[in-house]
Design a protein around this motif. Structure first.
Motif, PDB file in Angstrom:
ATOM      1  N   PRO A  85       0.828  -1.208   0.000  1.00 50.74           N
ATOM      2  CA  PRO A  85       0.000   0.000   0.000  1.00 50.74           C
ATOM      3  C   PRO A  85       0.861   1.256   0.000  1.00 50.74           C
ATOM      4  CG  PRO A  85      -0.789  -1.587   1.623  1.00 50.74           C
ATOM      5  CD  PRO A  85       0.532  -2.097   1.130  1.00 50.74           C
ATOM      6  N   ASN A  86       0.413   2.270  -0.711  1.00 51.13           N
ATOM      7  CA  ASN A  86       1.141   3.531  -0.774  1.00 51.13           C
ATOM      8  C   ASN A  86       0.165   4.677  -0.495  1.00 51.13           C
ATOM      9  OD1 ASN A  86       3.204   5.382  -1.218  1.00 51.13           O
ATOM     10  ND2 ASN A  86       2.789   5.494  -3.414  1.00 51.13           N
ATOM     11  N   PRO A  87      -0.245   4.836   0.784  1.00 58.70           N
ATOM     12  CA  PRO A  87      -1.257   5.845   1.096  1.00 58.70           C
ATOM     13  C   PRO A  87      -0.760   7.262   0.838  1.00 58.70           C
ATOM     14  CG  PRO A  87      -0.323   4.922   3.117  1.00 58.70           C
ATOM     15  CD  PRO A  87       0.205   4.103   1.972  1.00 58.70           C
ATOM     16  N   ALA A  88      -1.704   8.137   0.536  1.00 58.28           N
ATOM     17  CA  ALA A  88      -1.368   9.548   0.353  1.00 58.28           C
ATOM     18  C   ALA A  88      -0.842  10.125   1.664  1.00 58.28           C
ATOM     19  CB  ALA A  88      -2.605  10.316  -0.113  1.00 58.28           C
ATOM     20  N   PRO A  89      -0.023  11.181   1.587  1.00 55.14           N
ATOM     21  CA  PRO A  89       0.527  11.788   2.811  1.00 55.14           C
ATOM     22  C   PRO A  89      -0.573  12.297   3.737  1.00 55.14           C
ATOM     23  CG  PRO A  89       1.649  12.613   0.854  1.00 55.14           C
ATOM     24  CD  PRO A  89       0.470  11.840   0.366  1.00 55.14           C
ATOM     25  N   SER A  90      -0.276  12.298   5.032  1.00 59.84           N
ATOM     26  CA  SER A  90      -1.213  12.834   6.018  1.00 59.84           C
ATOM     27  C   SER A  90      -1.578  14.277   5.661  1.00 59.84           C
ATOM     28  CB  SER A  90      -0.601  12.780   7.414  1.00 59.84           C
ATOM     29  OG  SER A  90      -0.321  11.445   7.780  1.00 59.84           O
ATOM     30  N   MET A  91      -2.790  14.671   6.018  1.00 64.21           N
ATOM     31  CA  MET A  91      -3.301  15.976   5.596  1.00 64.21           C
ATOM     32  C   MET A  91      -3.951  16.698   6.770  1.00 64.21           C
ATOM     33  SD  MET A  91      -6.152  16.633   2.605  1.00 64.21           S
ATOM     34  CE  MET A  91      -5.163  15.719   1.422  1.00 64.21           C
ATOM     35  N   LEU A  92      -3.793  18.022   6.799  1.00 62.29           N
ATOM     36  CA  LEU A  92      -4.424  18.877   7.794  1.00 62.29           C
ATOM     37  C   LEU A  92      -5.286  19.899   7.067  1.00 62.29           C
ATOM     38  CD1 LEU A  92      -4.783  20.104  10.671  1.00 62.29           C
ATOM     39  CD2 LEU A  92      -2.674  21.403  10.243  1.00 62.29           C
ATOM     40  N   LEU A  93      -6.574  19.959   7.421  1.00 59.43           N
ATOM     41  CA  LEU A  93      -7.486  20.950   6.869  1.00 59.43           C
ATOM     42  C   LEU A  93      -7.888  21.907   7.971  1.00 59.43           C
ATOM     43  CD1 LEU A  93      -9.793  18.614   4.726  1.00 59.43           C
ATOM     44  CD2 LEU A  93      -7.825  19.960   3.945  1.00 59.43           C
ATOM     45  N   LEU A  94      -7.633  23.206   7.773  1.00 56.79           N
ATOM     46  CA  LEU A  94      -7.876  24.218   8.799  1.00 56.79           C
ATOM     47  C   LEU A  94      -8.912  25.242   8.343  1.00 56.79           C
ATOM     48  CD1 LEU A  94      -4.258  25.137   9.998  1.00 56.79           C
ATOM     49  CD2 LEU A  94      -5.987  23.903  11.307  1.00 56.79           C
ATOM     50  N   ARG A 102     -13.394  19.890   0.852  1.00 57.55           N
ATOM     51  CA  ARG A 102     -12.757  18.860   0.037  1.00 57.55           C
ATOM     52  C   ARG A 102     -13.879  18.080  -0.629  1.00 57.55           C
ATOM     53  NH1 ARG A 102      -7.560  18.054  -1.966  1.00 57.55           N
ATOM     54  NH2 ARG A 102      -6.164  19.194  -0.608  1.00 57.55           N
ATOM     55  N   ARG A 103     -14.036  18.285  -1.919  1.00 57.00           N
ATOM     56  CA  ARG A 103     -15.098  17.636  -2.667  1.00 57.00           C
ATOM     57  C   ARG A 103     -14.544  17.057  -3.961  1.00 57.00           C
ATOM     58  NH1 ARG A 103     -20.271  19.227  -0.854  1.00 57.00           N
ATOM     59  NH2 ARG A 103     -20.345  21.134   0.401  1.00 57.00           N
ATOM     60  N   GLY A 104     -15.357  16.278  -4.646  1.00 53.29           N
ATOM     61  CA  GLY A 104     -14.953  15.719  -5.925  1.00 53.29           C
ATOM     62  C   GLY A 104     -13.921  14.623  -5.750  1.00 53.29           C
ATOM     63  N   ARG A 105     -13.084  14.451  -6.769  1.00 48.20           N
ATOM     64  CA  ARG A 105     -12.045  13.419  -6.710  1.00 48.20           C
ATOM     65  C   ARG A 105     -10.791  13.985  -6.061  1.00 48.20           C
ATOM     66  NH1 ARG A 105     -10.384   9.859 -11.485  1.00 48.20           N
ATOM     67  NH2 ARG A 105      -9.607   8.635  -9.732  1.00 48.20           N
ATOM     68  N   TRP A 106     -10.362  13.344  -5.008  1.00 51.07           N
ATOM     69  CA  TRP A 106      -9.126  13.699  -4.325  1.00 51.07           C
ATOM     70  C   TRP A 106      -8.618  12.457  -3.610  1.00 51.07           C
ATOM     71  CZ3 TRP A 106      -9.113  14.120   1.255  1.00 51.07           C
ATOM     72  CH2 TRP A 106     -10.377  13.959   1.846  1.00 51.07           C
ATOM     73  N   VAL A 123     -15.914  17.750   4.367  1.00 51.10           N
ATOM     74  CA  VAL A 123     -15.078  16.674   3.833  1.00 51.10           C
ATOM     75  C   VAL A 123     -16.016  15.678   3.163  1.00 51.10           C
ATOM     76  CG1 VAL A 123     -13.478  14.805   4.362  1.00 51.10           C
ATOM     77  CG2 VAL A 123     -13.313  16.972   5.599  1.00 51.10           C
ATOM     78  N   ASP A 124     -15.974  15.631   1.844  1.00 45.66           N
ATOM     79  CA  ASP A 124     -16.869  14.774   1.074  1.00 45.66           C
ATOM     80  C   ASP A 124     -16.059  13.604   0.511  1.00 45.66           C
ATOM     81  OD1 ASP A 124     -18.737  13.611  -0.586  1.00 45.66           O
ATOM     82  OD2 ASP A 124     -19.414  15.499  -1.476  1.00 45.66           O
ATOM     83  N   SER A 141     -13.880  20.666  16.306  1.00 46.71           N
ATOM     84  CA  SER A 141     -14.607  21.918  16.042  1.00 46.71           C
ATOM     85  C   SER A 141     -14.751  22.703  17.332  1.00 46.71           C
ATOM     86  CB  SER A 141     -15.996  21.625  15.466  1.00 46.71           C
ATOM     87  OG  SER A 141     -15.924  21.228  14.116  1.00 46.71           O
ATOM     88  N   ILE A 142     -14.237  23.932  17.351  1.00 48.43           N
ATOM     89  CA  ILE A 142     -14.368  24.821  18.504  1.00 48.43           C
ATOM     90  C   ILE A 142     -15.109  26.078  18.034  1.00 48.43           C
ATOM     91  CG2 ILE A 142     -13.137  26.169  20.238  1.00 48.43           C
ATOM     92  CD1 ILE A 142     -10.854  24.149  20.049  1.00 48.43           C
ATOM     93  N   MET A 143     -16.323  26.217  18.523  1.00 47.48           N
ATOM     94  CA  MET A 143     -17.176  27.324  18.078  1.00 47.48           C
ATOM     95  C   MET A 143     -17.238  27.369  16.556  1.00 47.48           C
ATOM     96  SD  MET A 143     -16.346  30.317  20.895  1.00 47.48           S
ATOM     97  CE  MET A 143     -14.545  30.158  20.755  1.00 47.48           C
ATOM     98  N   GLY A 144     -17.238  26.205  15.970  1.00 48.43           N
ATOM     99  CA  GLY A 144     -17.318  26.082  14.519  1.00 48.43           C
ATOM    100  C   GLY A 144     -18.091  24.820  14.167  1.00 48.43           C
ATOM    101  N   ALA A 145     -18.179  24.504  12.901  1.00 44.55           N
ATOM    102  CA  ALA A 145     -18.941  23.334  12.462  1.00 44.55           C
ATOM    103  C   ALA A 145     -18.278  22.711  11.246  1.00 44.55           C
ATOM    104  CB  ALA A 145     -20.379  23.722  12.131  1.00 44.55           C
ATOM    105  N   GLN A 146     -18.418  21.412  11.132  1.00 47.28           N
ATOM    106  CA  GLN A 146     -17.932  20.709   9.954  1.00 47.28           C
ATOM    107  C   GLN A 146     -18.806  19.493   9.690  1.00 47.28           C
ATOM    108  OE1 GLN A 146     -14.194  18.244  10.606  1.00 47.28           O
ATOM    109  NE2 GLN A 146     -13.985  19.675  12.332  1.00 47.28           N
ATOM    110  N   ASN A 147     -18.839  19.083   8.432  1.00 47.38           N
ATOM    111  CA  ASN A 147     -19.619  17.923   8.014  1.00 47.38           C
ATOM    112  C   ASN A 147     -18.734  16.949   7.252  1.00 47.38           C
ATOM    113  OD1 ASN A 147     -22.457  18.406   8.841  1.00 47.38           O
ATOM    114  ND2 ASN A 147     -22.184  20.264   7.609  1.00 47.38           N
ATOM    115  N   ILE A 148     -18.866  15.675   7.591  1.00 47.85           N
ATOM    116  CA  ILE A 148     -18.155  14.601   6.912  1.00 47.85           C
ATOM    117  C   ILE A 148     -19.199  13.766   6.179  1.00 47.85           C
ATOM    118  CG2 ILE A 148     -16.662  12.582   7.170  1.00 47.85           C
ATOM    119  CD1 ILE A 148     -15.650  13.870   9.807  1.00 47.85           C
TER     120      ILE A 148
END
Length: 204
Positions: A85-94, A102-106, A123-124, A141-148
């Motif tokens: 396996p050759n996983p993609a590098p770790s990622m941070l989304l801020l 992050r949508r579509g093909r990635w 994060v789709d 999430s701190i005083m914020g919101a996100q959807n997976i």
């Protein structure tokens, strides 16, 4: 007379492996990525794509995988079978008083961290290419919101919690046998982490 040991087949095992040999996780991921590309190009309708994707994750032999890709562009190329396996590098989304999407093909990495502070995030994973059979998402999430957003076939385990906020645990964990597993950790403070399975939409 030639001895029994001398009569043994000394060919490389790679050369003697036939189409009934057992496929590895890497092989299933490669075919899943090829199917996603074909769907993106309009060569597969959504129903056909999702049906083949389910069968690809459940496949146990090279023969089963080759049947799924035989009529697609790139089928004549020799796949890298049984590779590591050759996983993609770790990622941070801020999202610091801002937002991320992050949508579509990635390429989905094995480890993904998402952080919102007075911001929002999405994060789709429905159209994304998995590069590992198991994915760890740390969602904060701190005083914020996100959807997976999860595709129907993945398996999921949710370990996060909310403090004066919400961390969704309503998604059923079981998906398609053999499909990637998504582990979701983290917390929300005066915020929210939403987790939903959502059907793919036909591409216009």
């Amino acid at each position: 007379m030639m001895s029994n040991s001398a009569q043994r087949d000394t060919r490389d095992p790679q050369d003697t492996r036939d189409e009934s040999s057992r496929a590895a996780d890497t092989d299933r991921i490669q075919v899943a990525q090829l199917l996603a590309y074909a769907a993106e190009q309009g060569r597969l309708q959504l129903k056909d794509y999702e049906d083949r994707l389910t069968r690809a994750y459940a496949a146990t032999t090279y023969e089963e995988l080759d049947e799924l890709r035989a009529d697609l562009p790139g089928a004549m190329l020799s796949p890298r079978r049984g590779g590591k396996p050759n996983p993609a590098p770790s990622m941070l989304l801020l999202a610091l008083m801002s937002n991320f999407e992050r949508r579509g093909r990635w390429n989905v990495p094995k480890k993904l961290t998402t952080f919102t502070f007075w911001g929002t995030g999405v994060v789709d994973l429905r159209y994304a290419d998995f590069t590992s059979t198991e994915v760890d998402i740390h969602a904060i999430s701190i005083m914020g919101a996100q959807n997976i957003l999860l595709p129907p076939e993945v398996n999921v385990e949710i370990h996060g919690h909310g403090v004066m906020g919400g961390f969704d645990h309503s998604v059923l964990g079981e998906g398609t046998p053999g499909a990637p597993k998504v582990n979701i950790y983290g917390f929300s403070l005066w915020g929210g982490v939403g987790i939903k399975r959502k059907a793919r939409r036909p591409r216009g």
